[in-house]
Design a protein around this motif. Structure first.
Motif, PDB file in Angstrom:
ATOM      1  N   PRO A 110      38.992  83.257  21.060  1.00 44.16           N
ATOM      2  CA  PRO A 110      38.858  81.796  20.230  1.00 44.16           C
ATOM      3  C   PRO A 110      39.947  81.067  20.613  1.00 44.16           C
ATOM      4  O   PRO A 110      41.190  81.414  20.960  1.00 44.16           O
ATOM      5  N   LYS A 111      39.692  79.637  20.653  1.00 42.20           N
ATOM      6  CA  LYS A 111      40.823  78.737  20.999  1.00 42.20           C
ATOM      7  C   LYS A 111      42.073  78.974  20.037  1.00 42.20           C
ATOM      8  O   LYS A 111      42.012  79.703  18.840  1.00 42.20           O
ATOM      9  N   GLY A 112      43.221  79.247  20.729  1.00 43.41           N
ATOM     10  CA  GLY A 112      44.457  79.641  20.162  1.00 43.41           C
ATOM     11  C   GLY A 112      44.772  81.080  20.187  1.00 43.41           C
ATOM     12  O   GLY A 112      45.747  81.392  19.764  1.00 43.41           O
ATOM     13  N   PHE A 113      43.931  81.921  21.028  1.00 42.29           N
ATOM     14  CA  PHE A 113      44.150  82.995  21.228  1.00 42.29           C
ATOM     15  C   PHE A 113      45.472  83.402  21.892  1.00 42.29           C
ATOM     16  O   PHE A 113      46.200  84.579  21.672  1.00 42.29           O
ATOM     17  N   SER A 125      59.548  78.967  25.580  1.00 42.24           N
ATOM     18  CA  SER A 125      59.733  79.957  26.439  1.00 42.24           C
ATOM     19  C   SER A 125      58.870  80.986  26.418  1.00 42.24           C
ATOM     20  O   SER A 125      58.784  81.714  27.557  1.00 42.24           O
ATOM     21  N   LEU A 126      58.165  81.270  25.708  1.00 42.70           N
ATOM     22  CA  LEU A 126      57.545  82.556  25.355  1.00 42.70           C
ATOM     23  C   LEU A 126      56.183  82.166  24.618  1.00 42.70           C
ATOM     24  O   LEU A 126      56.047  81.653  23.744  1.00 42.70           O
ATOM     25  N   ILE A 127      55.146  82.779  25.399  1.00 37.61           N
ATOM     26  CA  ILE A 127      53.682  82.712  24.883  1.00 37.61           C
ATOM     27  C   ILE A 127      53.029  84.226  24.928  1.00 37.61           C
ATOM     28  O   ILE A 127      53.658  85.126  25.643  1.00 37.61           O
ATOM     29  N   GLY A 128      52.168  84.290  24.192  1.00 39.33           N
ATOM     30  CA  GLY A 128      51.489  85.642  24.319  1.00 39.33           C
ATOM     31  C   GLY A 128      50.142  85.881  23.771  1.00 39.33           C
ATOM     32  O   GLY A 128      49.815  85.063  23.215  1.00 39.33           O
ATOM     33  N   PHE A 129      49.619  87.135  24.141  1.00 42.27           N
ATOM     34  CA  PHE A 129      48.271  87.148  23.629  1.00 42.27           C
ATOM     35  C   PHE A 129      47.909  88.767  23.266  1.00 42.27           C
ATOM     36  O   PHE A 129      48.649  89.519  23.664  1.00 42.27           O
ATOM     37  N   LYS A 174      49.328  75.298  35.676  1.00 45.22           N
ATOM     38  CA  LYS A 174      49.725  76.698  36.152  1.00 45.22           C
ATOM     39  C   LYS A 174      51.004  77.183  35.579  1.00 45.22           C
ATOM     40  O   LYS A 174      51.918  76.317  35.550  1.00 45.22           O
ATOM     41  N   ILE A 175      51.186  78.393  35.368  1.00 47.74           N
ATOM     42  CA  ILE A 175      52.438  78.677  34.666  1.00 47.74           C
ATOM     43  C   ILE A 175      52.800  80.224  35.663  1.00 47.74           C
ATOM     44  O   ILE A 175      52.010  80.989  35.732  1.00 47.74           O
ATOM     45  N   LEU A 176      54.296  80.164  35.716  1.00 48.17           N
ATOM     46  CA  LEU A 176      54.816  81.434  36.534  1.00 48.17           C
ATOM     47  C   LEU A 176      55.633  81.998  35.262  1.00 48.17           C
ATOM     48  O   LEU A 176      56.525  81.254  34.788  1.00 48.17           O
ATOM     49  N   GLY A 177      55.489  83.312  35.284  1.00 45.64           N
ATOM     50  CA  GLY A 177      56.334  84.079  34.301  1.00 45.64           C
ATOM     51  C   GLY A 177      56.489  85.391  34.335  1.00 45.64           C
ATOM     52  O   GLY A 177      55.932  85.871  35.642  1.00 45.64           O
ATOM     53  N   ARG A 178      57.306  86.053  33.476  1.00 46.28           N
ATOM     54  CA  ARG A 178      57.383  87.386  33.641  1.00 46.28           C
ATOM     55  C   ARG A 178      56.984  88.098  32.266  1.00 46.28           C
ATOM     56  O   ARG A 178      57.145  87.702  31.143  1.00 46.28           O
ATOM     57  N   VAL A 179      56.027  89.231  32.422  1.00 48.17           N
ATOM     58  CA  VAL A 179      55.412  89.618  31.376  1.00 48.17           C
ATOM     59  C   VAL A 179      56.267  90.866  30.586  1.00 48.17           C
ATOM     60  O   VAL A 179      56.968  91.562  31.439  1.00 48.17           O
ATOM     61  N   LYS A 180      56.043  91.115  29.304  1.00 52.60           N
ATOM     62  CA  LYS A 180      56.784  91.917  28.712  1.00 52.60           C
ATOM     63  C   LYS A 180      55.625  92.834  27.727  1.00 52.60           C
ATOM     64  O   LYS A 180      54.999  91.962  26.942  1.00 52.60           O
ATOM     65  N   VAL A 181      55.243  93.955  28.040  1.00 51.16           N
ATOM     66  CA  VAL A 181      54.264  94.611  27.158  1.00 51.16           C
ATOM     67  C   VAL A 181      54.903  95.366  26.161  1.00 51.16           C
ATOM     68  O   VAL A 181      55.943  96.023  26.150  1.00 51.16           O
ATOM     69  N   HIS A 182      54.340  95.010  24.839  1.00 53.15           N
ATOM     70  CA  HIS A 182      54.773  95.785  23.766  1.00 53.15           C
ATOM     71  C   HIS A 182      53.705  96.484  23.135  1.00 53.15           C
ATOM     72  O   HIS A 182      52.692  96.178  22.743  1.00 53.15           O
ATOM     73  N   GLU A 183      53.738  97.894  23.575  1.00 52.31           N
ATOM     74  CA  GLU A 183      52.955  98.920  22.902  1.00 52.31           C
ATOM     75  C   GLU A 183      53.517 100.100  22.179  1.00 52.31           C
ATOM     76  O   GLU A 183      53.109 100.475  21.212  1.00 52.31           O
ATOM     77  N   GLU A 242      45.213  96.811  21.515  1.00 48.96           N
ATOM     78  CA  GLU A 242      45.731  98.107  22.227  1.00 48.96           C
ATOM     79  C   GLU A 242      47.562  97.626  22.364  1.00 48.96           C
ATOM     80  O   GLU A 242      48.159  98.451  22.058  1.00 48.96           O
ATOM     81  N   ARG A 243      47.582  96.635  22.570  1.00 50.56           N
ATOM     82  CA  ARG A 243      49.108  96.030  22.952  1.00 50.56           C
ATOM     83  C   ARG A 243      49.205  94.769  22.694  1.00 50.56           C
ATOM     84  O   ARG A 243      48.292  93.972  22.778  1.00 50.56           O
ATOM     85  N   VAL A 244      50.526  93.973  22.827  1.00 47.34           N
ATOM     86  CA  VAL A 244      50.519  92.521  22.989  1.00 47.34           C
ATOM     87  C   VAL A 244      51.355  92.306  24.156  1.00 47.34           C
ATOM     88  O   VAL A 244      52.402  93.089  24.559  1.00 47.34           O
ATOM     89  N   ILE A 245      50.785  91.335  25.065  1.00 47.25           N
ATOM     90  CA  ILE A 245      51.732  90.955  26.173  1.00 47.25           C
ATOM     91  C   ILE A 245      52.237  89.543  26.102  1.00 47.25           C
ATOM     92  O   ILE A 245      51.493  88.632  25.574  1.00 47.25           O
ATOM     93  N   LEU A 246      53.491  89.713  26.058  1.00 48.77           N
ATOM     94  CA  LEU A 246      54.131  88.534  26.015  1.00 48.77           C
ATOM     95  C   LEU A 246      54.568  87.813  27.465  1.00 48.77           C
ATOM     96  O   LEU A 246      54.667  88.853  28.438  1.00 48.77           O
TER      97      LEU A 246
END
Ligand SMILES: Cc1cc2nc3c(=O)[nH]c(=O)nc-3n(C[C@H](O)[C@H](O)[C@H](O)COP(=O)(O)O)c2cc1C
Length: 217
Positions: free
Chosen positions: A73-76, A83-87, A122-131, A153-157
């Motif tokens: 959904p919009k805003g997911f 500096s930080l986005i997540g889904f 376009k965005i370039l970034g580095r992922v941090k997985v929170h599981e 299962e996890r949150v990806i920032l």
């Protein structure tokens, strides 16, 4: 285009091609005039929060790039700070290709599309997985949606490093069913009203021609 995006995307070989094809000087001037562009401003934040999907490229340990589509959904995709986005990473086909790629290389390229307005970011970034870490339970809970049928299962920032807006050229406007309905609902209602009026007028006409035919016989 901010300086950071240029630093990341304009590799020596890329610059060589720009030199060869005459655009190098122009991009150098642009870099001198630009800000760092390593944090999302209000325009980028609003744009992301209105999207219902994005594409995410990662790189596996074999060197192959891999692109996955993510939707919700919009805003997911949430803006946590500039500096930080997540889904939320939902349970799906259990291939875990992107996840495995992140173990090898945390760098991602994200592509956000607004087809009706022919705009892309376009965005370039580095992922941090929170599981499995200590922050994971609270993060997973906060990203859980009202739709309880999907398992987070996890949150990806994604820590944003750079971004770039693209020109609208060659983006064919496309509309979601929801967007089309906004335009089509008033038209459908108008059409139904016209149909009703038409039926009444036909009936009136039929009666008039009936009266006319009985008065002439
Ligand atoms: C039942 C089911 C529901 C899914 N729901 C979503 C979803 O809401 N959003 C999304 O982006 N992908 C969804 N997917 C796709 C999966 O999450 C997919 O497995 C995941 O994106 C795979 O990532 P990978 O290609 O990196 O392995 C769903 C898949 C299944 C089988």
């Amino acid at each position: 285009m901010g300086r950071r995006f240029q630093e990341l995307a304009f590799t020596p070989l890329v610059k060589q091609h720009q030199q060869e094809h005459g655009s190098r000087a122009q991009y150098e001037r642009l870099a001198e005039r630009s800000g760092p562009g390593n944090t999302l401003g209000p325009d980028e934040q609003t744009f992301i929060s209105l999207r219902d999907s994005f594409y995410m490229a990662s790189v596996g340990e074999t060197g192959w790039p891999y692109v996955q589509h993510r939707g919700g959904p919009k805003g997911f995709v949430r803006i946590i700070n500039p500096s930080l986005i997540g889904f939320a990473d939902l349970r799906g086909n259990k291939q875990y290709i992107s996840l495995g790629n992140f173990d090898h290389d945390a760098r991602v390229a994200l592509f956000f599309m607004d087809y009706p307005n022919q705009t892309r970011l376009k965005i370039l970034g580095r992922v941090k997985v929170h599981e499995h870490d200590s922050e994971a339970p609270a993060l997973i809970e906060s990203f859980r949606s009202a739709d309880k049928s999907s398992v987070v299962e996890r949150v990806i920032l994604v820590h944003v490093e750079g971004f770039d807006w693209n020109c609208p050229q060659h983006i064919t406007p496309r509309y979601t069913v929801e967007e089309l309905q906004e335009v089509l609902t008033p038209l459908t209602q108008k059409l139904a009203k016209l149909d009703e009026e038409n039926a009444k007028l036909r009936e009136k006409l039929r009666r008039l021609s009936q009266i006319e035919s009985t008065s002439t016989t």
